[in-house]
Design a protein around this motif. Structure first.
Motif, short mmCIF file in Angstrom:
data_model
loop_
_atom_site.label_atom_id
_atom_site.label_comp_id
_atom_site.label_asym_id
_atom_site.label_seq_id
_atom_site.Cartn_x
_atom_site.Cartn_y
_atom_site.Cartn_z
N GLY A 127 72.46 52.39 47.18
CA GLY A 127 73.73 51.68 47.15
C GLY A 127 73.54 50.20 46.91
N ASP A 128 74.30 49.66 45.98
CA ASP A 128 74.17 48.25 45.61
C ASP A 128 75.55 47.71 45.27
OD1 ASP A 128 73.05 45.78 44.93
OD2 ASP A 128 71.33 46.70 43.97
N ASN A 129 75.60 46.51 44.72
CA ASN A 129 76.89 45.89 44.44
C ASN A 129 77.32 46.13 43.00
OD1 ASN A 129 75.44 44.02 42.84
ND2 ASN A 129 75.11 42.69 44.61
N LEU A 130 78.36 45.44 42.58
CA LEU A 130 78.96 45.69 41.27
C LEU A 130 78.12 45.19 40.11
CD1 LEU A 130 82.68 44.83 42.10
CD2 LEU A 130 81.59 47.06 42.09
N THR A 131 77.05 44.47 40.40
CA THR A 131 76.20 43.95 39.32
C THR A 131 75.06 44.91 38.97
OG1 THR A 131 74.67 42.79 40.79
CG2 THR A 131 76.67 41.61 40.10
N ALA A 132 74.90 45.99 39.73
CA ALA A 132 73.75 46.87 39.55
C ALA A 132 73.91 47.74 38.31
CB ALA A 132 73.56 47.75 40.78
N ILE A 133 72.99 47.60 37.38
CA ILE A 133 72.93 48.47 36.22
C ILE A 133 71.48 48.90 36.01
CG2 ILE A 133 74.97 47.54 35.04
CD1 ILE A 133 73.11 45.81 33.37
N PHE A 134 71.30 50.00 35.29
CA PHE A 134 69.97 50.56 35.06
C PHE A 134 69.33 49.97 33.81
CE2 PHE A 134 71.96 53.70 37.70
CZ PHE A 134 70.94 54.38 38.38
N SER A 135 68.01 49.85 33.87
CA SER A 135 67.26 49.49 32.67
C SER A 135 67.36 50.61 31.64
CB SER A 135 65.79 49.27 33.03
OG SER A 135 64.99 49.27 31.86
N GLN A 136 67.50 50.25 30.37
CA GLN A 136 67.51 51.26 29.32
C GLN A 136 66.14 51.90 29.15
OE1 GLN A 136 69.08 49.25 25.87
NE2 GLN A 136 71.20 49.49 26.56
N GLY A 137 65.12 51.34 29.76
CA GLY A 137 63.82 51.97 29.77
C GLY A 137 63.72 53.10 30.78
N LEU A 138 64.70 53.21 31.68
CA LEU A 138 64.68 54.24 32.71
C LEU A 138 65.66 55.36 32.42
CD1 LEU A 138 63.71 55.29 35.46
CD2 LEU A 138 65.40 53.78 36.55
N VAL A 139 66.88 55.02 32.01
CA VAL A 139 67.89 56.05 31.76
C VAL A 139 68.50 55.86 30.37
CG1 VAL A 139 68.41 56.22 34.23
CG2 VAL A 139 69.84 54.76 32.77
N ASP A 140 69.15 56.92 29.92
CA ASP A 140 69.78 56.91 28.59
C ASP A 140 71.26 56.63 28.67
OD1 ASP A 140 67.29 57.84 27.27
OD2 ASP A 140 67.69 59.67 28.41
N VAL A 141 71.91 57.10 29.71
CA VAL A 141 73.33 56.82 29.95
C VAL A 141 73.51 56.54 31.43
CG1 VAL A 141 74.22 58.16 27.99
CG2 VAL A 141 73.90 59.28 30.20
N GLN A 142 74.60 55.84 31.76
CA GLN A 142 74.82 55.41 33.13
C GLN A 142 76.22 55.77 33.59
OE1 GLN A 142 73.57 51.34 33.89
NE2 GLN A 142 72.41 51.27 31.97
N ILE A 143 76.29 56.31 34.81
CA ILE A 143 77.56 56.56 35.49
C ILE A 143 77.64 55.57 36.65
CG2 ILE A 143 78.92 58.21 36.84
CD1 ILE A 143 77.46 60.46 35.35
N PHE A 144 78.75 54.87 36.76
CA PHE A 144 78.95 53.95 37.87
C PHE A 144 80.10 54.47 38.72
CE2 PHE A 144 79.98 49.93 40.02
CZ PHE A 144 78.70 49.49 40.35
N VAL A 145 79.89 54.53 40.04
CA VAL A 145 80.85 55.13 40.96
C VAL A 145 81.41 54.07 41.90
CG1 VAL A 145 81.23 56.98 42.64
CG2 VAL A 145 79.44 57.24 40.90
N ILE A 146 82.73 53.96 41.93
CA ILE A 146 83.41 53.16 42.94
C ILE A 146 84.38 54.09 43.67
CG2 ILE A 146 83.18 50.99 41.66
CD1 ILE A 146 86.07 51.29 40.76
#
Length: 228
Positions: A127-146
């Motif tokens: 769990g992190d704040n609203l600035t947390a995004i994944f490196s494109q070197g780790l994942v291909d697509v990202q889901i953000f949950v609020i």
């Protein structure tokens, strides 16, 4: 397979899931991030139950000093225990998914190699704040949950997670009446900040509450496989 066409999950012509590079032959890696308590682990568990009979799935979870999220998924029997791997980051959650991804990438590659021909790998952030995004070197697509309990002003405040994730999920809509949250306002504010990227609502009290999100994953996987 056609893309989902729910009222808040339309795919726009100019916003498409990641395409697999020609030189890559591996699972689609999906990052699941969001604030503490937004329901990331419950969502991953629901998606595993909805997709496990048709796809080969593995999960890598992140906690700072425990493996609690992985244990929760194992206890819920979302997948066989050997398909769920825990990473204890020992640092801020965003660091392990964006800045120093080595531990996560090692875990992803190991669990994928253990289970041949994996279709989808979920990487759940701590769990992190609203600035947390994944490196494109780790994942291909990202889901953000609020979630609605976080306040209906969260989409309006924005941030990289809200604005840039491939899919934004507004979770716990069943709680909205109890926390005086306006789900329609949240959907409208989120849509205004996302440049055509999809926004979906979910209530995971219902076993089928993540159905539209599962459809989005099916569509993303199809697009990944074609490499177009």
């Amino acid at each position: 397979m056609s893309p989902p066409h729910g009222p808040h999950g339309l795919f726009q012509n100019d916003v498409r899931p990641a395409a697999r590079p020609p030189s890559v032959d591996r699972a689609l890696r999906i990052g699941v991030g969001g604030p503490v308590g937004s329901g990331k682990t419950t969502l991953v568990g629901s998606l595993c139950r909805l997709l496990r009979d048709e796809l080969s799935l593995v999960v890598v979870t992140n906690d700072i000093f425990t493996s609690e999220d992985a244990q929760a998924l194992r206890s819920a029997a979302a997948l066989p225990a050997d398909r769920i791997v825990a990473v204890e980051t020992g640092c801020c959650p965003h660091t392990a998914i964006r800045d120093d991804i080595a531990a996560n990438l090692d875990a992803v590659e190991q669990v994928e190699s253990l289970h041949h021909r994996v279709d989808v790998t979920f990487v759940e952030s701590g769990g992190d704040n609203l600035t947390a995004i994944f490196s494109q070197g780790l994942v291909d697509v990202q889901i953000f949950v609020i979630d609605t309990a976080g306040g209906d002003d969260v989409p309006r405040k924005g941030g990289p997670g809200v604005a840039l994730a491939d899919l934004l999920v507004i979770n716990k809509v069943d709680l909205a009446p109890y926390v005086a949250a306006d789900v329609d306002l949240m959907l409208s504010d989120a849509t205004a900040r996302r440049d055509g990227r999809p926004v979906m609502r979910s209530s995971l009290v219902d076993p089928e509450g993540a159905g539209e999100i599962a459809d989005w994953i099916r569509h993303s996987l199809e697009h990944w496989r074609t490499g177009e």
